[in-house]
Design a protein around this motif. Structure first.
Motif, PDB file in Angstrom:
ATOM      1  N   ALA A 207       0.829  -1.204   0.000  1.00 27.96           N
ATOM      2  CA  ALA A 207       0.000   0.000   0.000  1.00 27.96           C
ATOM      3  C   ALA A 207       0.867   1.259   0.000  1.00 27.96           C
ATOM      4  CB  ALA A 207      -0.913   0.014   1.221  1.00 27.96           C
ATOM      5  N   ASP A 208       0.368   2.297  -0.662  1.00 22.09           N
ATOM      6  CA  ASP A 208       1.034   3.597  -0.693  1.00 22.09           C
ATOM      7  C   ASP A 208       0.036   4.640  -0.187  1.00 22.09           C
ATOM      8  OD1 ASP A 208       2.300   5.978  -1.182  1.00 22.09           O
ATOM      9  OD2 ASP A 208       2.629   5.621  -3.329  1.00 22.09           O
ATOM     10  N   PRO A 209       0.275   5.201   1.001  1.00 21.61           N
ATOM     11  CA  PRO A 209      -0.693   6.167   1.540  1.00 21.61           C
ATOM     12  C   PRO A 209      -0.852   7.414   0.670  1.00 21.61           C
ATOM     13  CG  PRO A 209       1.333   6.149   2.837  1.00 21.61           C
ATOM     14  CD  PRO A 209       1.417   4.985   1.898  1.00 21.61           C
ATOM     15  N   ARG A 210       0.109   7.664  -0.233  1.00 20.92           N
ATOM     16  CA  ARG A 210       0.028   8.857  -1.096  1.00 20.92           C
ATOM     17  C   ARG A 210      -0.675   8.567  -2.420  1.00 20.92           C
ATOM     18  NH1 ARG A 210       6.364   9.350  -0.486  1.00 20.92           N
ATOM     19  NH2 ARG A 210       5.911   7.130  -0.659  1.00 20.92           N
ATOM     20  N   ALA A 211      -0.998   7.300  -2.645  1.00 17.40           N
ATOM     21  CA  ALA A 211      -1.660   6.925  -3.903  1.00 17.40           C
ATOM     22  C   ALA A 211      -3.121   7.359  -3.885  1.00 17.40           C
ATOM     23  CB  ALA A 211      -1.543   5.417  -4.113  1.00 17.40           C
ATOM     24  N   PRO A 212      -3.715   7.540  -5.062  1.00 18.41           N
ATOM     25  CA  PRO A 212      -5.127   7.960  -5.113  1.00 18.41           C
ATOM     26  C   PRO A 212      -6.050   6.821  -4.707  1.00 18.41           C
ATOM     27  CG  PRO A 212      -4.309   7.504  -7.305  1.00 18.41           C
ATOM     28  CD  PRO A 212      -3.120   7.397  -6.404  1.00 18.41           C
ATOM     29  N   GLY A 213      -7.321   7.143  -4.607  1.00 21.72           N
ATOM     30  CA  GLY A 213      -8.331   6.151  -4.267  1.00 21.72           C
ATOM     31  C   GLY A 213      -8.749   6.246  -2.818  1.00 21.72           C
ATOM     32  N   ASP A 214     -10.022   6.010  -2.562  1.00 16.18           N
ATOM     33  CA  ASP A 214     -10.498   5.985  -1.184  1.00 16.18           C
ATOM     34  C   ASP A 214      -9.820   4.854  -0.438  1.00 16.18           C
ATOM     35  OD1 ASP A 214     -12.186   8.091  -1.715  1.00 16.18           O
ATOM     36  OD2 ASP A 214     -13.915   6.807  -2.156  1.00 16.18           O
ATOM     37  N   PRO A 215      -9.442   5.060   0.828  1.00 16.58           N
ATOM     38  CA  PRO A 215      -8.748   3.999   1.569  1.00 16.58           C
ATOM     39  C   PRO A 215      -9.683   2.858   1.943  1.00 16.58           C
ATOM     40  CG  PRO A 215      -9.160   5.870   3.008  1.00 16.58           C
ATOM     41  CD  PRO A 215      -9.581   6.301   1.631  1.00 16.58           C
TER      42      PRO A 215
ATOM     43  N   PRO B  30      -5.335  -2.534  15.768  1.00 15.33           N
ATOM     44  CA  PRO B  30      -5.731  -1.779  14.566  1.00 15.33           C
ATOM     45  C   PRO B  30      -4.942  -0.501  14.335  1.00 15.33           C
ATOM     46  CG  PRO B  30      -7.664  -2.455  15.818  1.00 15.33           C
ATOM     47  CD  PRO B  30      -6.468  -2.705  16.690  1.00 15.33           C
ATOM     48  N   PHE B  31      -4.380   0.100  15.418  1.00 10.53           N
ATOM     49  CA  PHE B  31      -3.643   1.347  15.209  1.00 10.53           C
ATOM     50  C   PHE B  31      -2.157   1.226  15.562  1.00 10.53           C
ATOM     51  CE2 PHE B  31      -6.128   1.457  19.110  1.00 10.53           C
ATOM     52  CZ  PHE B  31      -5.235   1.839  20.102  1.00 10.53           C
ATOM     53  N   SER B  32      -1.797   0.289  16.442  1.00 13.93           N
ATOM     54  CA  SER B  32      -0.361   0.109  16.715  1.00 13.93           C
ATOM     55  C   SER B  32       0.351  -0.406  15.469  1.00 13.93           C
ATOM     56  CB  SER B  32      -0.152  -0.858  17.886  1.00 13.93           C
ATOM     57  OG  SER B  32      -0.638  -2.155  17.575  1.00 13.93           O
TER      58      SER B  32
ATOM     59  N   VAL C 284      -5.883   0.074  -1.058  1.00 11.54           N
ATOM     60  CA  VAL C 284      -6.088  -1.019  -0.106  1.00 11.54           C
ATOM     61  C   VAL C 284      -4.830  -1.294   0.708  1.00 11.54           C
ATOM     62  CG1 VAL C 284      -6.553  -3.492   0.098  1.00 11.54           C
ATOM     63  CG2 VAL C 284      -7.887  -2.093  -1.486  1.00 11.54           C
ATOM     64  N   LEU C 285      -5.036  -1.491   2.006  1.00 20.33           N
ATOM     65  CA  LEU C 285      -3.975  -1.957   2.895  1.00 20.33           C
ATOM     66  C   LEU C 285      -4.534  -3.104   3.725  1.00 20.33           C
ATOM     67  CD1 LEU C 285      -1.278  -1.876   4.440  1.00 20.33           C
ATOM     68  CD2 LEU C 285      -2.288  -0.130   5.926  1.00 20.33           C
TER      69      LEU C 285
ATOM     70  N   ASP D 258       3.093   7.339  17.060  1.00 18.02           N
ATOM     71  CA  ASP D 258       3.519   8.386  16.133  1.00 18.02           C
ATOM     72  C   ASP D 258       2.376   8.697  15.165  1.00 18.02           C
ATOM     73  OD1 ASP D 258       6.011   8.406  17.317  1.00 18.02           O
ATOM     74  OD2 ASP D 258       6.839   6.947  15.892  1.00 18.02           O
ATOM     75  N   ASP D 259       2.344   9.929  14.689  1.00 19.10           N
ATOM     76  CA  ASP D 259       1.305  10.349  13.737  1.00 19.10           C
ATOM     77  C   ASP D 259       1.801  10.060  12.328  1.00 19.10           C
ATOM     78  OD1 ASP D 259      -1.037  11.397  12.809  1.00 19.10           O
ATOM     79  OD2 ASP D 259      -0.342  13.479  12.864  1.00 19.10           O
ATOM     80  N   THR D 260       1.801   8.783  11.954  1.00 17.24           N
ATOM     81  CA  THR D 260       2.398   8.348  10.688  1.00 17.24           C
ATOM     82  C   THR D 260       1.457   8.593   9.515  1.00 17.24           C
ATOM     83  OG1 THR D 260       1.500   6.119  10.890  1.00 17.24           O
ATOM     84  CG2 THR D 260       3.638   6.537  11.934  1.00 17.24           C
ATOM     85  N   GLU D 261       2.033   8.526   8.305  1.00 20.11           N
ATOM     86  CA  GLU D 261       1.209   8.644   7.093  1.00 20.11           C
ATOM     87  C   GLU D 261       0.185   7.507   7.033  1.00 20.11           C
ATOM     88  OE1 GLU D 261       3.951   8.778   3.785  1.00 20.11           O
ATOM     89  OE2 GLU D 261       3.702  10.939   3.632  1.00 20.11           O
ATOM     90  N   ASP D 262       0.614   6.302   7.421  1.00 20.56           N
ATOM     91  CA  ASP D 262      -0.307   5.165   7.414  1.00 20.56           C
ATOM     92  C   ASP D 262      -1.476   5.407   8.354  1.00 20.56           C
ATOM     93  OD1 ASP D 262       1.191   3.810   5.575  1.00 20.56           O
ATOM     94  OD2 ASP D 262       1.852   2.213   6.913  1.00 20.56           O
ATOM     95  N   LEU D 263      -1.182   5.915   9.543  1.00 20.79           N
ATOM     96  CA  LEU D 263      -2.237   6.146  10.523  1.00 20.79           C
ATOM     97  C   LEU D 263      -3.222   7.190  10.011  1.00 20.79           C
ATOM     98  CD1 LEU D 263      -2.988   5.198  13.435  1.00 20.79           C
ATOM     99  CD2 LEU D 263      -1.850   7.251  14.276  1.00 20.79           C
TER     100      LEU D 263
END
Length: 913
Positions: free
Chosen positions: A36-44, A481-483, A83-84, A489-494
């Motif tokens: 997964a790429d958090p910067r890619a388009p598309g609804d998560p 689900p969040f760890s 998708v992740l 940390d306030d990560t891009e994934d989070l």
């Protein structure tokens, strides 16, 4: 990675999943299609895998529970979502402890012989071995996981999250240390959670004891108990304050037998006056209900047990005896002193330690607790106000809210070594740790703890020593689900993927895991950690029984994977689901290791392969893109029919997938592919592919190519490997992309024609009826027939006339008459009915009718004789009473099958006239 994909010219005649599946599994992972790429388009769209315990192999329940969300994940990815799906494993404190301690026991050792450091080295080695096996099995299932984000509940990042959560909860006053009643496992010598209990029905006894009144020893109260040894820790006898028999005794004392200790008679509404004698012994240190009564009446708490289940000094005169030996001694003492009123046989439920395998003891112990009342209240409010999370099926919502409404403080500490060590530290002053249980500090690491300890206890603190206990496994799982996305940390994934879109798990851990995740999520992120919760059912054995180790009725998924392939097992499991969350039954023969359900799915894969092979060999090396879309004006009746079926089925499948109707979607595609595409469309276009009409042939090729590619994409979420293999050949993609990242088909309702589908269904039924008549008459495939379709309905006449060529082609009808009336009835004719259509096949010149009639009569007589023999046995009461039930059932099934054959043959005989 370059994958060797067969070309059309040398396409194998049979599909080989054992070569195909590992090839594409490696390809998908190495090419990073699921990263997964958090910067890619598309609804998560995000999910975390429920982490399997590192305790060995996956079982059939895992295969089922993980395939279901993979279908959803693959579908969402093809729909254009970002998708992740995060994989991972759980350290499973008690489970791994039990495995390692059993290993050590076989070596004549204990963990204490090794010491903590050596034991943990052994645990990490076990984890590496088990985790490697599990990862291999997850890959074998073809799951589209992002392995670049693989997590373990004790890896560095998640351990940091666990410590941070503990510190924050303690700072908020929600984590505290104290002496309370907990579930204690004497075998593992640790507190255990409710999820680690296994309620077992035990045949025991109910002993009725006499407790003499202190003021009048000749009178007594009778109390009943299933655990006589606990009377040594009694601190009161309770009666209902409104019970006329005893309320005058409230406030008096009795003399506790054996101990000669005076204890009070108290009144409490908890006591059921109608049960037993109406008197209840109160042992606050060894019963949760008694503990609450003891709290209300300020009773002393007397612990009589050591942590290994033997009696301590408070259990004198039976100090040192095992609890069950002490039980016998107490009963013998009461009997010898004339204080045993009676003994009753009594069957009751006793909670056992799931891992230790022994009855647990409610025990007073100094433990760490978490006050979850505030978190639970917030989750209840979210559920009641916003239906968050949304449970599928909806009925599980009540189970979830029911647990949240009756929560008690959560005991989060375990007396084990494998796990997250509690980040609490005790000051060391003059080489000693103070005895005060509240003399501690909570810190993120030792250096911070030393600073805090000196601030709190003074500069004389020489060092700090960490609490030896570890946290309940569910504490770290509650953060999952969040760890796994990098919290705290306030990560891009989070930011991109939280809250998760879906949590797919079993109903048995709705409270123990789902509720703890929602509570932790609301506490630390202010959000419920997932939008939907899909509750999957169980995989039951061939008899409908729940699979379990104790019953020995489990089915090894690896055995079925090795026999039938991954796609077959995946499809068989999901196709059996009738309604979201329903249990499934997997057909399985334990003698042969064969599964009819999975074999049927393998046959489905072979059907797809053979049909695709036919299509590919008739496209003359052209891809769907090269052939282009068919021109509407060039389409024939059957082309318009299959395209209507394709697009209407696409709409239905999407509707089911959006509602998590995964089994329903699988069955819709089975009918489309096997029945409509393979058995009818391909058969009906064969003459055009062989014919000389170039336009008709090209149109057939275009429709075949278009339909096949759409079918492969539609089916991909369920059967990813075979669809990838065929799609790569069909499109000549050169391994630069994957079907898994292509757009999922969208229905074009301009192609959908319900009227045409209904009319063509009539054609199919007519063809089937004529084929059945041919079979009943025993005709050879090469024999031609004369057929008459008789109907006065003008619409039916039109439909049949338009499909005349198809009917003649597939029934070998040299002559076909479609009419509303007959000048004369044929004398010898085989007949069937479709709607209001009479389907007639004259037999003159085709078969020797008299010989056929004689053969049918002979067959009927033979089968009737066999059936009568079985019927006689089943009507014999001696046979029924003496025979094995399985043999009786087999006889009944054989008789039913023979009766069905007789009915069919008589029907054929009647049709001959």
């Amino acid at each position: 990675m370059t994958v060797a994909t067969p070309q059309v010219s040398n396409l194998p005649s049979q599909y080989n999943p054992f070569e195909t599946e590992p090839k594409w599994q490696s390809f998908w992972e190495e090419q990073g299609f699921y990263v997964a790429d958090p910067r890619a388009p598309g609804d998560p769209f995000s999910m975390v895998l429920p982490p399997p315990n590192v305790t060995g192999n996956l079982h059939m329940g895992h295969a089922f529970a993980f395939t279901l969300p993979d279908v959803v994940t693959r579908y969402k990815r093809m729909r254009g979502y970002n998708v992740l799906w995060v994989p991972g494993t759980d350290h499973a404190s008690i489970a791994v402890h039990t495995i390692l301690e059993n290993q050590l026991r076989q070596e004549g050792k204990s963990r204490f012989d090794l010491g903590r450091e050596a034991f943990l080295e052994r645990a990490w080695a076990w984890k590496e071995q088990s985790q490697g096996i599990i990862k291999g099995q997850l890959r074998r299932l073809g799951l589209s996981l992002d392995w670049s984000r693989d997590r373990f509940t004790m890896d560095e990042g998640l351990n940091r999250a666990v410590i941070e959560a503990f510190v924050r909860l303690h700072e908020a006053g929600l984590i505290y240390r104290g002496e309370y009643l907990v579930n204690w496992c004497p075998a593992t010598q640790s507190a255990v959670s409710d999820i680690e209990l296994d309620d077992k029905e035990v045949k025991g006894h109910l002993w009725h004891f006499r407790y003499p009144l202190a003021a009048d020893p000749d009178h007594y109260l009778v109390v009943a108990t299933t655990r006589p040894e606990t009377m040594l820790g009694d601190t009161a006898v309770a009666v209902n304050p409104s019970d006329e028999r005893y309320k005058h005794l409230i406030g008096q004392q009795i003399k506790l037998p054996i101990k000669d200790r005076l204890i009070p008679i108290i009144g409490d509404e908890y006591v059921d006056a109608s049960f037993g004698s109406g008197c209840v012994k109160i042992t606050p240190a060894h019963d949760p209900n008694d503990f609450e009564i003891g709290q209300r009446h300020h009773l002393p708490m007397i612990n009589i047990l050591n942590k290994d289940g033997t009696l301590n000094e408070n259990g004198d005169p039976f100090t040192g005896l095992d609890r069950f030996v002490a039980r016998q001694k107490v009963v013998q003492w009461f009997e010898a002193h004339g204080l045993l009123e009676k003994v009753e046989d009594y069957t009751h439920t006793v909670p056992h330690s799931d891992r230790g395998g022994v009855p647990i003891e409610p025990l007073l112990s100094i433990q760490w607790f978490c006050d979850v009342s505030g978190m639970a209240a917030r989750c209840l409010e979210e559920e009641y106000r916003n239906n968050s999370p949304r449970f599928v099926p909806e009925r599980w919502t009540k189970v979830y809210t029911g647990w949240l409404e009756k929560l008690r403080p959560w005991c989060i500490s375990r007396q084990l070594w494998w796990g997250h060590q509690i980040p609490a530290w005790y000051p060391v002053i003059e080489g000693q740790i103070p005895g005060d249980p509240q003399a501690f500090v909570v810190a993120r690491h030792e250096q911070e703890a030393l600073v805090k300890a000196r601030e709190k206890f003074g500069p004389e603190v020489e060092a700090v020593q960490q609490d030896p206990d570890v946290l309940d496994t569910w504490f770290s799982s509650g953060l999952w689900p969040f760890s796994t996305l990098g919290w705290p940390d306030d990560t891009e994934d989070l930011k991109r993927y939280y809250p998760n879109s879906l949590m797919s798990t079993g109903f048995d851990i709705i409270f123990f895991w789902v509720a703890r995740m929602t509570m932790m999520g609301s506490q630390f992120t202010g959000q419920i950690p997932f939008k939907d919760v899909y509750i999957n059912g169980l995989v039951r054995d061939e008899h409908g029984a729940k699979m379990s180790k104790s019953k020995g009725n489990g089915i090894d998924p690896l055995e079925l994977l090795d026999k039938y392939g991954t796609d077959a097992l995946r499809y068989a499991l999901v196709k059996e689901v009738v309604g979201a969350g329903q249990d499934i039954r997997l057909a399985y023969d334990r003698k042969t290791g064969e599964s009819a359900s999975v074999e049927a799915a393998r046959n489905f894969a072979n059907k797809i392969w053979n049909a695709s092979r036919f299509v590919l060999m008739n496209l003359e090396g052209q891809t769907p893109a090269q052939l282009g879309s068919p021109s509407p004006e060039q389409l024939e009746l059957v082309d318009r029919w299959i395209l209507s079926r394709l697009h209407s089925c696409t709409a239905q499948v999407i509707e089911e997938l959006e509602a998590y109707g995964l089994g329903e979607g699988a069955r819709l595609l089975y009918s489309l592919i096997w029945d409509d595409f393979c058995d009818w469309y391909i058969e009906l276009v064969k003459p055009r592919l062989r014919g000389e009409d170039v336009t008709s042939k090209r149109t057939a090729q275009q429709v075949l190519a278009t339909a096949l590619e759409s079918i492969l994409k539609l089916l991909h979420p369920w059967m990813p490997h075979i669809t990838e293999e065929i799609w790569q050949i069909l499109t000549q993609a050169q391994q630069t992309t994957s079907i898994s990242v292509q757009a999922y088909p969208e229905p074009d309702f301009a192609w959908v024609n319900p009227t045409l589908e209904r009319e063509f269904a009539l054609v199919i039924q007519t063809i089937s009826s004529l084929r059945n008549l041919r079979a009943e008459a025993g005709l050879k495939p090469s024999q031609s027939i004369t057929a008459i379709l008789l109907t006065t309905d003008s619409t039916e006449q039109r439909i049949l006339t338009e499909a005349r060529a198809y009917i003649q082609e597939l029934t070998k009808a040299e002559s076909l008459e479609i009419t509303g009336s007959l000048a004369s009835e044929p004398k010898q004719v085989a007949a069937g009915v479709v709607g209001t259509i009479q389907v007639l096949m004259p037999l003159a010149g085709l078969v020797d009718v008299e010989a056929l009639r004689a053969k049918l009569q002979k067959d009927i007589a033979k089968i009737e004789k066999e059936a009568q023999g079985i019927r006689s046995r089943l009507e014999n009461p001696h046979f029924i009473s003496r025979a094995n039930p399985e043999v009786v059932q087999t006889h009944r099934e054989q008789l039913a099958e023979l009766d069905a054959q007789i009915t069919l043959l008589k029907s054929r005989l009647q049709k001959l006239g």
